[in-house]
Design a protein around this motif. Structure first.
Motif, mmCIF file in Angstrom:
data_model
loop_
_atom_site.group_PDB
_atom_site.id
_atom_site.type_symbol
_atom_site.label_atom_id
_atom_site.label_comp_id
_atom_site.label_asym_id
_atom_site.label_seq_id
_atom_site.Cartn_x
_atom_site.Cartn_y
_atom_site.Cartn_z
ATOM 1 N N ALA A 135 0.844 -1.205 0.000
ATOM 2 C CA ALA A 135 0.000 0.000 0.000
ATOM 3 C C ALA A 135 0.873 1.248 0.000
ATOM 4 O O ALA A 135 1.955 1.276 0.584
ATOM 5 N N SER A 136 0.390 2.278 -0.632
ATOM 6 C CA SER A 136 1.131 3.540 -0.709
ATOM 7 C C SER A 136 1.242 4.224 0.633
ATOM 8 O O SER A 136 2.203 4.945 0.905
ATOM 9 N N SER A 137 0.245 3.984 1.484
ATOM 10 C CA SER A 137 0.109 4.786 2.697
ATOM 11 C C SER A 137 -0.904 4.126 3.625
ATOM 12 O O SER A 137 -1.697 3.280 3.200
ATOM 13 N N THR A 138 -0.885 4.547 4.876
ATOM 14 C CA THR A 138 -1.919 4.090 5.801
ATOM 15 C C THR A 138 -3.270 4.698 5.420
ATOM 16 O O THR A 138 -4.315 4.082 5.628
ATOM 17 N N CYS A 139 -3.257 5.893 4.843
ATOM 18 C CA CYS A 139 -4.514 6.497 4.388
ATOM 19 C C CYS A 139 -5.197 5.626 3.337
ATOM 20 O O CYS A 139 -6.433 5.493 3.335
ATOM 21 N N GLU A 140 -4.418 5.033 2.441
ATOM 22 C CA GLU A 140 -5.002 4.104 1.471
ATOM 23 C C GLU A 140 -5.667 2.938 2.200
ATOM 24 O O GLU A 140 -6.770 2.501 1.833
ATOM 25 N N LEU A 141 -5.025 2.451 3.261
ATOM 26 C CA LEU A 141 -5.576 1.325 4.004
ATOM 27 C C LEU A 141 -6.819 1.704 4.806
ATOM 28 O O LEU A 141 -7.679 0.855 5.051
ATOM 29 N N ILE A 142 -6.930 2.964 5.208
ATOM 30 C CA ILE A 142 -8.153 3.400 5.891
ATOM 31 C C ILE A 142 -9.336 3.328 4.931
ATOM 32 O O ILE A 142 -10.450 2.929 5.309
ATOM 33 N N VAL A 143 -9.106 3.686 3.665
ATOM 34 C CA VAL A 143 -10.167 3.531 2.663
ATOM 35 C C VAL A 143 -10.538 2.056 2.536
ATOM 36 O O VAL A 143 -11.725 1.692 2.516
ATOM 37 N N ASP A 144 -9.527 1.184 2.472
ATOM 38 C CA ASP A 144 -9.791 -0.262 2.416
ATOM 39 C C ASP A 144 -10.606 -0.710 3.628
ATOM 40 O O ASP A 144 -11.543 -1.517 3.497
ATOM 41 N N PHE A 145 -10.238 -0.206 4.810
ATOM 42 C CA PHE A 145 -10.912 -0.578 6.048
ATOM 43 C C PHE A 145 -12.389 -0.189 6.009
ATOM 44 O O PHE A 145 -13.273 -0.973 6.373
ATOM 45 N N ILE A 146 -12.661 1.013 5.538
ATOM 46 C CA ILE A 146 -14.048 1.480 5.438
ATOM 47 C C ILE A 146 -14.834 0.595 4.469
ATOM 48 O O ILE A 146 -15.993 0.249 4.720
ATOM 49 N N HIS A 147 -14.194 0.181 3.381
ATOM 50 C CA HIS A 147 -14.846 -0.722 2.434
ATOM 51 C C HIS A 147 -15.078 -2.096 3.054
ATOM 52 O O HIS A 147 -16.137 -2.707 2.844
ATOM 53 N N LEU A 148 -14.111 -2.593 3.819
ATOM 54 C CA LEU A 148 -14.272 -3.894 4.473
ATOM 55 C C LEU A 148 -15.458 -3.896 5.430
ATOM 56 O O LEU A 148 -16.142 -4.908 5.599
ATOM 57 N N LEU A 149 -15.696 -2.747 6.052
ATOM 58 C CA LEU A 149 -16.844 -2.616 6.953
ATOM 59 C C LEU A 149 -18.161 -2.470 6.181
ATOM 60 O O LEU A 149 -19.240 -2.524 6.777
ATOM 61 N N GLY A 150 -18.045 -2.263 4.869
ATOM 62 C CA GLY A 150 -19.241 -2.059 4.049
ATOM 63 C C GLY A 150 -19.881 -0.711 4.286
ATOM 64 O O GLY A 150 -21.089 -0.549 4.092
ATOM 65 N N MET A 151 -19.064 0.288 4.652
ATOM 66 C CA MET A 151 -19.601 1.596 5.022
ATOM 67 C C MET A 151 -19.043 2.706 4.142
ATOM 68 O O MET A 151 -18.884 3.844 4.580
ATOM 69 N N GLU A 152 -18.743 2.366 2.887
ATOM 70 C CA GLU A 152 -18.159 3.361 1.996
ATOM 71 C C GLU A 152 -19.086 4.544 1.745
ATOM 72 O O GLU A 152 -18.629 5.627 1.354
ATOM 73 N N SER A 153 -20.378 4.363 1.973
ATOM 74 C CA SER A 153 -21.311 5.483 1.799
ATOM 75 C C SER A 153 -21.047 6.599 2.810
ATOM 76 O O SER A 153 -21.493 7.735 2.612
#
Length: 337
Positions: A135-153
């Motif tokens: 990953a480029s950054s931890t910020c990229e992984l926070i986006v992944d984390f939000i998607h894993l939670l199914g809460m991208e909205s």
């Protein structure tokens, strides 16, 4: 991330949450902390952020950054927050010693610990781990984390601006550590309303006069090019710190100027600070500076961006750094940019 269902269930009920990141926080540490802070606030949690040391002034524009508690300034309140926490998120670091005395507070706690990080060799202290060294950054992984939670909205402009900031700073404005996946993520953030032009302007065009004068001093008086090792060096003395009133964050990005030279494949910025000599390493292409930082300077990081330190005097540290270069001469010469 394994056991994401269990973590999602924990976050389904309001909790006392602490977010912490490493000492001398950079754009990725700050951006990931603030992005996650705003996201978790939407879930009704009581969220606090703690940094071991102060953040650079050039990030003071970020939304609600003033709510970050600085352990060095208020250790008692920091301890109170840690002791009350149900969940502690550890962002952009892979070992508790990266947060100094704050790590000593967190280690014995019985609360749930979550590590989200992109550095090599994460320690096993966390109950939940999202680690990806590509990953480029931890910020990229926070986006992944939000998607894993199914809460991208829930990804709104405020959250997106924080996360985009960390992505910009950790990729050098998309000059390294990029991927097709990363561009899809930043495309998503722009679609959600993030103004990338505004962020680039806030991050890259907000220098003070002293910053340009310091850069000029480094280029004119503190630069050494070792052609036989495809390496460039900047260094700063304690006197330089006084003459230019160098504060936290003022040297950010200077090391990258060495990589603008055609045949320089590794850049080192060696800075004599009051108690230690700090070493910042960068590289081009497939040459890794991580081994040099870890093996010789008690540090670590990524393939193209790592750091370390020395308790020896500046001149001794410079000599020591140059002394290890013959070991890497062939790898540097053969490195593909």
């Amino acid at each position: 991330m394994e056991n994401i269902t269990q973590l999602k269930a924990l976050l389904g009920v309001p909790k006392n949450i602490v977010i912490t990141t490493h000492r001398n926080p950079d754009g990725d540490a700050i951006g990931s902390s603030l992005g996650l802070y705003h996201f978790l606030n939407k879930g009704g949690h009581t969220v606090r952020m703690i940094t071991p040391s102060e953040y650079p002034e050039n990030f003071s524009w970020m939304p609600e950054i003033e709510k970050m508690v600085v352990y060095d300034i208020d250790p008692e309140y920091s301890q109170e927050l840690v002791e009350k926490a149900d969940i502690i998120f550890c962002l952009d670091f892979n070992a508790l010693d990266r947060i100094d005395k704050l790590g000593d507070l967190i280690e014995p706690t019985k609360c749930h610990k979550v590590m989200i990080d992109h550095h090599l060799y994460p320690e096993g202290f966390a109950d939940f781990l999202l680690s990806d060294t590509t990953a480029s950054s931890t910020c990229e992984l926070i986006v992944d984390f939000i998607h894993l939670l199914g809460m991208e909205s829930d990804l709104d402009v405020k959250i997106g601006e924080c996360l985009f900031t960390g992505i910009i700073t950790d990729t050098g404005s998309f000059r390294y550590s990029t991927s097709a996946k990363l561009y899809r993520i930043v495309g998503e953030l722009v679609e959600r309303g993030v103004d990338d032009y505004k962020l680039q302007d806030l991050i890259n065009n907000s220098m003070k006069e002293k910053h340009l004068r310091l850069l000029g001093h480094c280029l004119n008086n503190r630069m050494e090019i070792l052609e036989e090792y495809n390496t460039g060096i900047f260094y700063l003395t304690k006197q330089d710190y006084e003459d230019f009133d160098i504060q936290r964050g003022d040297t950010e990005g200077i090391v990258n100027y060495l990589l603008k030279i055609k045949n320089v494949k590794m850049a080192a910025f060696i800075m004599e600070q009051p108690k230690i000599v700090k070493i910042s390493l960068r590289s081009k292409g497939d040459f890794s500076v991580q081994e040099i930082a870890q093996k010789h300077f008690k540090g670590g990081g990524h393939k193209n961006a790592s750091g370390g330190f020395s308790f020896q005097p500046l001149e001794t540290t410079l000599k020591r750094f140059k002394g290890v270069l013959p070991q890497y001469r062939d790898k540097l010469a053969a490195a593909v940019i």
